[in-house]
Design a protein around this motif. Structure first.
Motif, PDB file in Angstrom:
ATOM      1  N   UNK A   1       0.846  -1.203   0.000  1.00  0.00           N
ATOM      2  CA  UNK A   1       0.000   0.000   0.000  1.00  0.00           C
ATOM      3  C   UNK A   1       0.875   1.244   0.000  1.00  0.00           C
ATOM      4  N   UNK A   2       0.827   2.001  -1.094  1.00  0.00           N
ATOM      5  CA  UNK A   2       1.606   3.234  -1.233  1.00  0.00           C
ATOM      6  C   UNK A   2       0.683   4.436  -1.059  1.00  0.00           C
ATOM      7  N   UNK A   3       1.212   5.505  -0.466  1.00  0.00           N
ATOM      8  CA  UNK A   3       0.400   6.709  -0.275  1.00  0.00           C
ATOM      9  C   UNK A   3       1.226   7.951  -0.563  1.00  0.00           C
ATOM     10  N   UNK A   4       0.595   8.923  -1.235  1.00  0.00           N
ATOM     11  CA  UNK A   4       1.205  10.214  -1.580  1.00  0.00           C
ATOM     12  C   UNK A   4       0.448  11.300  -0.820  1.00  0.00           C
ATOM     13  N   UNK A   5       1.188  12.152  -0.064  1.00  0.00           N
ATOM     14  CA  UNK A   5       0.557  13.145   0.821  1.00  0.00           C
ATOM     15  C   UNK A   5       0.912  14.567   0.417  1.00  0.00           C
ATOM     16  N   UNK A   6      -0.090  15.438   0.344  1.00  0.00           N
ATOM     17  CA  UNK A   6       0.150  16.879   0.224  1.00  0.00           C
ATOM     18  C   UNK A   6      -0.922  17.610   1.020  1.00  0.00           C
ATOM     19  N   UNK A   7      -0.602  18.827   1.452  1.00  0.00           N
ATOM     20  CA  UNK A   7      -1.441  19.519   2.439  1.00  0.00           C
ATOM     21  C   UNK A   7      -1.426  21.025   2.233  1.00  0.00           C
ATOM     22  N   UNK A   8      -2.587  21.651   2.419  1.00  0.00           N
ATOM     23  CA  UNK A   8      -2.719  23.109   2.483  1.00  0.00           C
ATOM     24  C   UNK A   8      -2.974  23.492   3.931  1.00  0.00           C
ATOM     25  N   UNK A   9      -2.297  24.538   4.405  1.00  0.00           N
ATOM     26  CA  UNK A   9      -2.381  24.920   5.818  1.00  0.00           C
ATOM     27  C   UNK A   9      -2.574  26.432   5.929  1.00  0.00           C
ATOM     28  N   UNK A  10      -3.462  26.855   6.829  1.00  0.00           N
ATOM     29  CA  UNK A  10      -3.605  28.266   7.204  1.00  0.00           C
ATOM     30  C   UNK A  10      -3.393  28.365   8.709  1.00  0.00           C
ATOM     31  N   UNK A  11      -2.506  29.275   9.127  1.00  0.00           N
ATOM     32  CA  UNK A  11      -2.156  29.397  10.546  1.00  0.00           C
ATOM     33  C   UNK A  11      -2.167  30.861  10.992  1.00  0.00           C
ATOM     34  N   UNK A  12      -2.405  31.037  12.293  1.00  0.00           N
ATOM     35  CA  UNK A  12      -2.209  32.321  12.954  1.00  0.00           C
ATOM     36  C   UNK A  12      -1.320  32.079  14.166  1.00  0.00           C
ATOM     37  N   UNK A  13      -0.490  33.068  14.514  1.00  0.00           N
ATOM     38  CA  UNK A  13       0.421  32.877  15.638  1.00  0.00           C
ATOM     39  C   UNK A  13       0.741  34.169  16.362  1.00  0.00           C
ATOM     40  N   UNK A  14       1.397  34.008  17.494  1.00  0.00           N
ATOM     41  CA  UNK A  14       1.894  35.143  18.283  1.00  0.00           C
ATOM     42  C   UNK A  14       3.265  34.780  18.808  1.00  0.00           C
ATOM     43  N   UNK A  15       4.178  35.753  18.830  1.00  0.00           N
ATOM     44  CA  UNK A  15       5.572  35.455  19.195  1.00  0.00           C
ATOM     45  C   UNK A  15       6.180  36.590  19.998  1.00  0.00           C
ATOM     46  N   UNK A  16       7.217  36.226  20.744  1.00  0.00           N
ATOM     47  CA  UNK A  16       8.035  37.176  21.488  1.00  0.00           C
ATOM     48  C   UNK A  16       9.361  37.341  20.749  1.00  0.00           C
ATOM     49  N   UNK A  17       9.743  38.591  20.516  1.00  0.00           N
ATOM     50  CA  UNK A  17      10.984  38.913  19.815  1.00  0.00           C
ATOM     51  C   UNK A  17      12.024  39.379  20.836  1.00  0.00           C
ATOM     52  N   UNK A  18      13.247  38.869  20.706  1.00  0.00           N
ATOM     53  CA  UNK A  18      14.315  39.193  21.648  1.00  0.00           C
ATOM     54  C   UNK A  18      15.286  40.197  21.048  1.00  0.00           C
TER      55      UNK A  18
END
Length: 214
Positions: free
Chosen positions: A197-214
């Motif tokens: 059993x062979x499988x081929x994977x691809x994906x679309x992603x939408x993200x939101x984030x928050x970060x601390x900058x040093x």
């Protein structure tokens, strides 16, 4: 009479000079100009992110093929470093790791057959342009995910790896905190996940984030 007049003129002149000196001394001085350093994206940062992913899996065997969709939530974190140049361009490198909730029960209509992906991650180079506190960027690099196929009797897992590309916007709400919105396309390649059993994977992603900058 002449002497009295001269003395009066001298007294008037002296008093005018005193008043003029007082007037000059009473003029307030202009405040000194304060230079505000422009915002810079240079430096390290660390943050959290979440969103949704839409993964397509193409399964194939010696007897035929089928396609299934694995959609669900994503949550994880990211860390990176930026270098901003005087012309406004920003060069960076970033790594991230996420957990995917996209399992599919009763795969192909078979009770007890479950599949999905679990952990995914990437290492990407970034190139963007800064409009003061807004940074528009594109990014691309290597990505991987852990996929599984489970039956009531066994569970097979494989790590797929491929490439990722995307774009996004970072916006600094303070000098130390920024928020993010991002779209990404992941191509994880194909692999045999179970014997035959062979499988081929691809994906679309939408993200939101928050970060601390040093």
């Amino acid at each position: 009479m002449f002497k009295i007049t001269a003395i009066a003129l001298l007294a008037l002149s002296a008093s005018t000079s005193v008043f003029a000196a007082d007037a000059v001394q009473q003029i307030p001085q202009a405040p000194a100009a304060v230079e505000i350093a422009p915002f810079s994206w240079s430096g390290a940062y660390v943050g959290i992110q979440g969103g949704g992913g839409w993964l397509d899996a193409d399964f194939s065997t010696g007897f035929g093929s089928a396609t299934e969709d694995f959609n669900g939530g994503i949550f994880g974190g990211f860390v990176g470093y930026n270098w901003q140049f005087s012309n406004g361009f920003v060069l960076g490198i970033e790594g991230d790791a996420d957990y995917n909730w996209n399992e599919q029960d009763d795969l192909f209509g078979l009770p007890g057959l479950e599949a999905g992906t679990e952990w995914s991650g990437s290492v990407r180079g970034r190139l963007g342009y800064a409009f003061d506190r807004a940074l528009i960027y594109g990014a691309g690099g290597w990505t991987a995910t852990r996929a599984y196929l489970e039956t009531p009797f066994d569970k097979e897992s494989e790590t797929f790896s491929g490439w990722t590309i995307g774009a996004g916007v970072d916006y600094a709400v303070t000098d130390d905190v920024f928020i993010r919105g991002e779209y990404r396309y992941n191509n994880f390649g194909d692999k045999e996940i179970a014997p035959g059993l062979n499988v081929d994977l691809d994906q679309h992603v939408v993200k939101a984030g928050i970060a601390i900058k040093f």
